[in-house]
Enzyme design. Structure first.
Site, PDB file in Angstrom:
ATOM      1  N   HIS A 158       0.836  -1.204   0.000  1.00  0.00           N
ATOM      2  CA  HIS A 158       0.000   0.000   0.000  1.00  0.00           C
ATOM      3  C   HIS A 158       0.872   1.256   0.000  1.00  0.00           C
ATOM      4  CE1 HIS A 158      -3.169  -2.799   1.318  1.00  0.00           C
ATOM      5  NE2 HIS A 158      -4.023  -1.896   0.855  1.00  0.00           N
ATOM      6  N   LYS A 162      -0.487   4.699   4.680  1.00  0.00           N
ATOM      7  CA  LYS A 162      -1.318   3.707   5.403  1.00  0.00           C
ATOM      8  C   LYS A 162      -0.762   3.475   6.811  1.00  0.00           C
ATOM      9  CE  LYS A 162      -3.730  -0.674   4.936  1.00  0.00           C
ATOM     10  NZ  LYS A 162      -4.986  -0.059   5.420  1.00  0.00           N
TER      11      LYS A 162
END
Ligand code: NDP
Ligand SMILES: O=C(O)C1=N[C@H](C(=O)O)C[C@H](O)C1
Length: 271
Positions: A158, A162
């Site tokens: 990600h 995040k």
């Protein structure tokens, strides 16, 4: 048919802005209000303008009661402490609550399950059609291959912003693998490896986390045997896939009894 009036919680966030745009494009759905926490720099902004969807006349506010008055549901991609609080509020008001937030503790999960006695809650670590279909394939593969000949590892990547790991999706896919093997994920998962770890434990479901750049969300479930390897992957290129799933969940839940539902229920993919 009347429109479903939706409140976006965390309206200035990455997912909040995507939701404002997707609601705008969805027949049968209407943006009723846009909420942010007190102190957010986005308070007072027009939710549509901030989302790049044009001026909508819906001002981002922290006035929760006014925002929820007359609403049918809340769509919430925020942080665990906000989502657990809003689940209790949804229960009090008998509202639909779609929860996309990830990173919950076991206590948070229990609070949400309790709220679902009165609220219609749709909760999933990933609202996309693709990932929910993938979860079914992972369950089948894990069941067919068994725990002895094939090891399962889940790899996710990600964007650099995040804050939780492993991702909600990685855990959802881990749960699917554990279900296929008829074991509990909590008793079999290896979430971190560092230093002299010794050989791999038989039956373990391993997780590996990568973070960087602007990656929306990549997940691979690797089933590794002697001399061969199967990889089942999903690559997200646009946050709209999550937002469309969440709005679909809200429209679906409006006609359901109170309870805790998954996206697999919404999509008709549950067994
Ligand atoms: N299930 C799924 O399909 C998906 C889940 N997610 C999950 O959604 C969550 C949000 O992701 P993302 O949009 O990228 O994150 P962002 O940080 O961009 O957005 C979260 C927003 O919520 C706001 N916020 C924080 N606390 C509150 C509160 N108490 N009340 C209202 N708003 C609040 C934040 O404000 P501020 O920035 O000022 O703190 C921010 O604007 C994460 O848990 C992520 O993992 C993401 C994509 C898909
Ligand atoms: O934080 C994100 O961005 C995402 N979070 C979800 C997760 O934790 O799996 C879903 C998606 O992968 C994007």
């Amino acid at each position: 048919m009347s429109e479903t009036k939706l409140v976006v919680l965390g309206a200035a966030g990455r997912m909040g802005r995507t939701l404002v745009s997707v609601i705008q494009e969805t027949e049968g759905a209407r943006l009723h209000a846009a909420l942010e926490h007190s102190g957010s720099p986005a308070l007072g902004d027009d939710a549509g303008t901030l989302a790049g969807a044009g001026h909508l006349g819906v001002t981002i506010t922290d006035d929760v009661n006014t925002a929820l008055d007359g609403a049918d549901g809340i769509i919430d991609f925020t942080v665990p402490v906000a989502s657990t609080g809003f689940a209790a509020l949804a229960a009090k008001r008998g509202l639909v609550h779609v929860i996309g937030t990830t990173g919950f503790s076991a206590e948070d999960e229990a609070d949400i399950a309790a709220a679902a006695k009165s609220a219609r809650i749709v909760k999933s670590g990933n609202m996309s059609l693709g990932v929910n279909l993938l979860a079914g394939l992972v369950e089948k593969a894990a069941r067919a291959l068994g725990p002895d000949a094939f090891d399962i590892e889940i790899l996710e990547m990600h964007h650099r912003h995040k804050v939780d790991a492993p991702s909600g999706t990685a855990l959802l896919l881990g749960e699917a693998a554990a279900k296929g093997r008829n074991v509990k994920l909590a008793d079999n998962s290896v979430r971190v490896r560092d230093g002299h770890t010794g050989p791999r434990e038989a039956g373990a479901i391993g997780f590996a986390t990568l973070r960087g750049g602007s990656v929306v969300g990549d997940h691979s479930v690797i089933l590794a045997g002697e001399g061969e390897r199967i990889e089942l992957s999903h690559l997200a290129a646009d946050r709209a896939i999550f937002a469309r799933g969440a709005v679909r969940g809200a429209l679906w839940a409006k006609d359901q009894a109170p309870g805790l539902y998954s996206m697999r229920d919404v999509l008709g993919l549950a067994d």
